[in-house]
Design an enzyme around this catalytic site. Sequence first.
Site, PDB file in Angstrom:
ATOM      1  N   SER A 180      68.972  68.536  44.094  1.00 47.00           N
ATOM      2  CA  SER A 180      68.039  69.317  44.899  1.00 47.00           C
ATOM      3  C   SER A 180      68.248  70.814  44.650  1.00 47.00           C
ATOM      4  O   SER A 180      68.103  71.278  43.529  1.00 47.00           O
ATOM      5  CB  SER A 180      68.209  68.941  46.378  1.00 47.00           C
ATOM      6  OG  SER A 180      67.171  69.489  47.161  1.00 47.00           O
ATOM      7  N   ASP A 226      59.222  61.641  45.185  1.00 42.89           N
ATOM      8  CA  ASP A 226      59.886  62.801  45.779  1.00 42.89           C
ATOM      9  C   ASP A 226      58.864  63.651  46.545  1.00 42.89           C
ATOM     10  O   ASP A 226      57.970  64.250  45.954  1.00 42.89           O
ATOM     11  CB  ASP A 226      60.543  63.631  44.679  1.00 42.89           C
ATOM     12  CG  ASP A 226      61.495  64.695  45.219  1.00 42.89           C
ATOM     13  OD1 ASP A 226      61.326  65.107  46.371  1.00 42.89           O
ATOM     14  OD2 ASP A 226      62.403  65.100  44.469  1.00 42.89           O
ATOM     15  N   HIS A 258      63.495  61.624  46.709  1.00 40.41           N
ATOM     16  CA  HIS A 258      64.296  62.822  46.472  1.00 40.41           C
ATOM     17  C   HIS A 258      65.796  62.539  46.603  1.00 40.41           C
ATOM     18  O   HIS A 258      66.614  63.213  45.967  1.00 40.41           O
ATOM     19  CB  HIS A 258      63.883  63.895  47.494  1.00 40.41           C
ATOM     20  CG  HIS A 258      64.588  65.199  47.341  1.00 40.41           C
ATOM     21  ND1 HIS A 258      64.357  66.054  46.281  1.00 40.41           N
ATOM     22  CD2 HIS A 258      65.528  65.821  48.116  1.00 40.41           C
ATOM     23  CE1 HIS A 258      65.098  67.132  46.407  1.00 40.41           C
ATOM     24  NE2 HIS A 258      65.827  67.023  47.510  1.00 40.41           N
TER      25      HIS A 258
END
Length: 311
Positions: A180, A226, A258
């Site tokens: 991320s 995601d 994600h």
Amino acid sequence: MQQHLQSSAAPLPTPHRATRRRTGRLAGAAAALAAVVGLTTLTGPGAHAADNPYERGPAPTVSSIEALRGPYAVSDTTVSSLAVSGFGGGTIYYPTSTADGTFGAVVVSPGFTADQSSMAWLGPRLASQGFVVFTIDTLSRYDQPDSRGRQLLAALDYLTERSSVRGRIDSTRLGVMGHSMGGGGTLEAVKSRPSLQAAIPLTPWNTDKTWPEVRTPTLIIGADGDSVAPVSSHAEPFYNTLPSTLDRAYLELNNATHFAPNSNNTTIAKYSISWLKRFIDNDTRYEQFLCPIPRPSLTIEEYRGNCPHTS
């Protein structure tokens, strides 16, 4: 009678001469065989290892790179945040044995609001394949990608210069990974330090969408489901703006979110191991998993990239 015995005995030396000739032929054949064996040895795995002093571990197979653990036993040590500066401490995972010499090293950053525990599965999984792996905490759970990039580099410097395992590491063979905002930080790190040899951003997030400055072989892993860092506005433009001359790849996970990098994931592990081995260890035995380009499957929505360049 004596004459008869002499004439009968006279031919006896002949078998000795024949035996000597046979012995000579056998010796010659043995020497030829030894020469062939010697040539085979010189062109076999030993020679390949000699050609590449960074190669570690046995020849890989699909099973070996998909396994939960590789060939090396792993130890770990905790690094307190109070003992370091520039990042928040973490856990170092490393091959227990020193018989194979030094290893390449990888630092892994967590994502926004997360800590090192979210990436802990990668520690032993990668280390057991022949790497020193440092999963780190950041200074704040809310640090942005540019800060996480600096922290990845600070952790690499600590790992190679001051850590208790620094003697096990080849400081010329280093890479970075992150999830991320840590994935966005991974791109920031290699932008700042192009000498790094491998980068793997995992479902990365960053407000900077263009990365033409990157010179480090980069594998970007996105996820088709995601909704936090949609691939259309993060992973895909990141990949598309990497230099076309770079060793680069884009892997989009199928039916994934994600947070796919936060738990054991065989597809992430398989291609991360192959990428790190190929570019940190210069181990061409792993090219078979990167070239030809992997096809879509139950776990891969899409894969783009080039076959690794040979130096």
